[in-house]
Scaffold this motif. Structure first.
Motif, PDB file in Angstrom:
ATOM      1  N   SER A  92       0.813  -1.156   0.087  1.00  0.00           N
ATOM      2  CA  SER A  92       0.165  -0.068   0.003  1.00  0.00           C
ATOM      3  C   SER A  92       0.836   1.335   0.105  1.00  0.00           C
ATOM      4  O   SER A  92       1.882   1.301   0.654  1.00  0.00           O
ATOM      5  CB  SER A  92      -0.917  -0.186   1.398  1.00  0.00           C
ATOM      6  N   ASP A  93       0.367   2.307  -0.657  1.00  0.00           N
ATOM      7  CA  ASP A  93       1.039   3.503  -0.678  1.00  0.00           C
ATOM      8  C   ASP A  93       0.674   4.369   0.119  1.00  0.00           C
ATOM      9  O   ASP A  93       0.981   5.669   0.223  1.00  0.00           O
ATOM     10  CB  ASP A  93       1.128   4.150  -2.320  1.00  0.00           C
ATOM     11  N   GLY A  94      -0.314   4.114   1.070  1.00  0.00           N
ATOM     12  CA  GLY A  94      -0.790   4.828   2.219  1.00  0.00           C
ATOM     13  C   GLY A  94      -2.021   6.065   1.386  1.00  0.00           C
ATOM     14  O   GLY A  94      -2.635   6.821   2.393  1.00  0.00           O
ATOM     15  N   GLU A 135      -1.430   1.389  -4.599  1.00  0.00           N
ATOM     16  CA  GLU A 135      -0.410   0.312  -4.419  1.00  0.00           C
ATOM     17  C   GLU A 135       0.829   0.761  -4.993  1.00  0.00           C
ATOM     18  O   GLU A 135       0.816   1.154  -6.335  1.00  0.00           O
ATOM     19  CB  GLU A 135      -0.732  -1.179  -4.819  1.00  0.00           C
ATOM     20  N   ARG A 136       2.363   0.356  -4.561  1.00  0.00           N
ATOM     21  CA  ARG A 136       3.280   0.361  -5.500  1.00  0.00           C
ATOM     22  C   ARG A 136       4.019  -0.955  -5.169  1.00  0.00           C
ATOM     23  O   ARG A 136       3.712  -1.590  -4.411  1.00  0.00           O
ATOM     24  CB  ARG A 136       4.108   1.620  -4.710  1.00  0.00           C
ATOM     25  N   GLU A 139       7.639  -2.767  -4.130  1.00  0.00           N
ATOM     26  CA  GLU A 139       8.710  -2.614  -3.319  1.00  0.00           C
ATOM     27  C   GLU A 139       9.306  -4.023  -3.210  1.00  0.00           C
ATOM     28  O   GLU A 139       8.941  -5.204  -3.343  1.00  0.00           O
ATOM     29  CB  GLU A 139       8.384  -2.284  -1.930  1.00  0.00           C
TER      30      GLU A 139
END
Length: 439
Positions: free
Chosen positions: A389-391, A395-396, A398
Motif C-alpha cells: 500500500s502507498d498509504g 499500491e506500489r 517494493e
C-alpha cells in the motif's frame, strides 16, 4: 597376578543400560591407570570410561553397538598382586587428584618409555574391532613441546597420548576444572587435525557402516515418530522486512550483549502466541492416552553437530528476553557441538524449532520430536518484489524480505484450524515487530 573386574557404573539418574559406541582397548592390550577404556552412550549423552587401575585387558563385554546393563562387567583387567577386586565407580579420591594435578603442573612431562607388545591372552568374550585411529599431525620438536605442555593439568595417560599424536597440550582447551582429559584431545583432533581428505574426482569404494550410537538413536526416534504420529504440515509466507530492520537496529546498539540472530525474535513470537494455543505446547503419552499441556515453554532447538542431530532445550523460554535467549542459544549450541551438553539439557522439551540456517529452503515438512505434538521450521529469507500500500488508497511495488514458516503437527491431538490460526497469529507479531517488545 590378580583379576580386576570393572563394572559399568551408574552414569545417570534413571539410566538402566548404555551402548558401547567405541572401544579404546582390546583383549591383550595394556591399559594404564586413568587410561581410556570405552565410550558409552546413554540417551544422547556419551560418557568416557577410564580405567582405575593399570594392567592387561583379559575380557571385554562385547562389540561396538552392544548394550551393557548398569552394574554388569565392562572389562576384566589382570593386575599385579593376588586376589580379585570389583569396582563400579572409577573416581579417585579428591585429595589424591588435587595432589596429582599440583605435581603434574610443576613437573615437566617425562620422555615416553619404549613399549613392548603384550603376550597374547585367551579371551572369554568376543574381541571387538579396534577403534579407528585418530588423525594425527606432524609432531612438534620435543623440547618446545615439553616446555609448552609442562604446566598443563593432565594425567600421565593423557600426556602420553598427546605426545604420540604430536599435540601441544597448551593448545587444547580443557572442558572441566582446567584439567585436560581424553575427550578434550578428541575434540581438538575433530576440529584442528588434518583429516583423510579425498579429491572430488577420486574413486571411492563401497562402505559398510554400522548404524550405532547417536545415528542409531536418531534413526529409532525418527522411525517411531513417523510410525506412531499422523503428521500434517502447514506453510505460510511472512514479510520479515520490518523484523530484520529492527534486528539490525538492536545489534547496532547492543553494547556488550550477544549478537541477535533471527531465532531469538522468532522464539519470542512463538512464546507470546502459545498461551492462546495451549494444545501446541504439549506432549502426548499415547500409551496412557493422556495429553499434558504445559504452562512453561521448554523450547527444543534442533542443532546439527559432528555426532548427529541433537535437541538442546531452552528452559522457560517464555521468561527470557531477546538478549537472554541469544546468550542461551549460543551456549547450548556450543555445548551440543563440543559434546559437553548435560543429559538434562538434551531432554524435556515441550515444543521444538528447527532451522537449516544459511542452507535455508523454500519450505520444509519437519518430523515431530516425539512425544511432542508440534515442530516449527523457519525457512530461508528471500527478497522479492511485492505490491504494498502507498498509504493513499493505491499500491506500489517494493523489494521485500519474505520467509516461509512451516509447522508439522500431530493430527491426533491438534486440528488443522488450530495450527493455521497459531501461524497466522505469529505472522501478525513478526510483521509488526514492535509488538514483540510491548508488555
Amino acid at each position: 597376578m590378580g583379576k580386576f573386574i570393572f563394572r559399568l557404573p551408574d552414569i545417570g539418574e534413571g539410566i538402566a543400560e548404555a551402548e558401547i559406541v567405541a572401544w579404546h582397548v582390546k583383549v591383550g592390550d595394556t591399559v594404564e591407570e586413568d587410561g581410556r577404556i570405552a565410550d558409552m552412550m546413554t540417551d544422547k549423552a556419551t560418557v568416557e570410561m577410564e580405567s582405575p587401575v593399570s594392567g592387561r585387558v583379559i575380557e571385554v563385554a562385547g562389540e561396538v553397538g552392544d548394550v551393557v546393563a548398569i552394574g554388569s562387567p565392562l572389562v576384566v583387567i589382570e593386575t599385579e598382586g593376588a586376589g580379585e577386586a570389583e569396582v563400579s565407580a572409577p573416581a579417585p579420591a579428591p585429595k589424591a587428584e588435587a595432589v596429582e594435578e599440583r605435581i603434574e603442573a610443576e613437573t615437566p612431562a617425562p620422555e615416553p618409555a619404549p613399549q613392548t607388545a603384550p603376550a597374547p591372552v585367551a579371551a572369554t568374550a568376543p574381541t571387538p574391532a579396534p577403534a579407528p585411529p585418530a588423525p594425527t599431525r606432524a609432531p612438534a620438536p620435543a623440547q618446545a613441546h615439553a616446555h609448552s605442555s609442562a604446566r598443563v593439568l593432565a594425567s600421565p595417560a593423557v600426556r602420553q597420548r598427546a605426545r604420540d599424536l604430536g599435540i601441544d597440550l597448551s593448545e587444547v582447551r580443557p572442558s572441566e576444572e582446567g584439567r585436560i582429559r581424553h575427550a578434550d584431545l578428541d575434540q581438538f583432533l575433530a576440529y584442528n587435525a588434518a583429516g583423510g581428505y579425498r579429491s572430488a574426482g577420486a574413486e571411492r569404494g563401497d562402505e559398510v557402516i554400522r548404524v550405532i550410537g547417536m545415528r542409531r538413536r536418531i534413526a529409532e526416534n525418527m522411525a517411531a515418530s513417523k510410525r506412531h504420529i499422523p503428521h500434517f504440515s502447514y506453510v505460510e509466507e511472512c514479510d520479515v522486512t520490518a523484523l530484520e530492520a529492527m534486528r539490525e537496529q538492536l545489534n547496532a546498539n547492543r553494547g556488550d550483549k550477544p549478537k541477535l540472530t533471527l531465532l531469538p525474535l522468532l522464539i519470542t513470537a512463538f512464546c507470546r502466541t502459545l498461551p492462546q494455543f495451549p494444545m501446541l505446547n504439549a506432549r502426548y503419552d499415547d500409551e496412557a492416552g493422556v495429553v499434558t499441556r504445559y504452562g512453561a515453554v521448554h523450547m527444543g532447538m534442533a542443532a546439527q553437530t559432528p555426532a548427529g542431530l541433537m535437541v538442546p532445550v531452552i528452559r522457560n523460554a517464555q521468561s527470557l528476553n531477546l538478549w537472554q535467549l541469544a546468550r542461551e542459544i549460543g551456549r547450548l549450541a556450543e555445548a551440543a557441538r563440543s559434546g559437553t551438553a548435560k543429559p538434562e539439557e538434551l531432554s524435556g522439551s515441550t515444543l521444538t524449532v528447527t532451522s537449516l540456517g544459511p542452507l535455508g529452503g523454500v519450505a520444509t515438512t519437519p518430523v515431530i520430536n516425539r512425544p511432542e505434538v508440534a515442530i516449527i521450521g523457519p525457512n530461508r529469507i528471500v527478497e522479492r518484489p511485492m505490491f504494498v500500500s502507498d498509504g493513499m488508497g493505491g499500491e506500489r511495488i517494493e523489494k521485500r524480505k519474505l520467509m516461509n514458516i512451516s509447522i508439522s503437527c500431530d493430527h491426533r491431538v491438534v486440528d488443522g484450524w488450530d495450527a493455521a490460526s497459531f501461524v497466522q497469529a505469529v505472522k501478525k507479531l513478526i510483521e509488526t515487530p514492535v509488538l514483540l517488545l510491548a508488555d
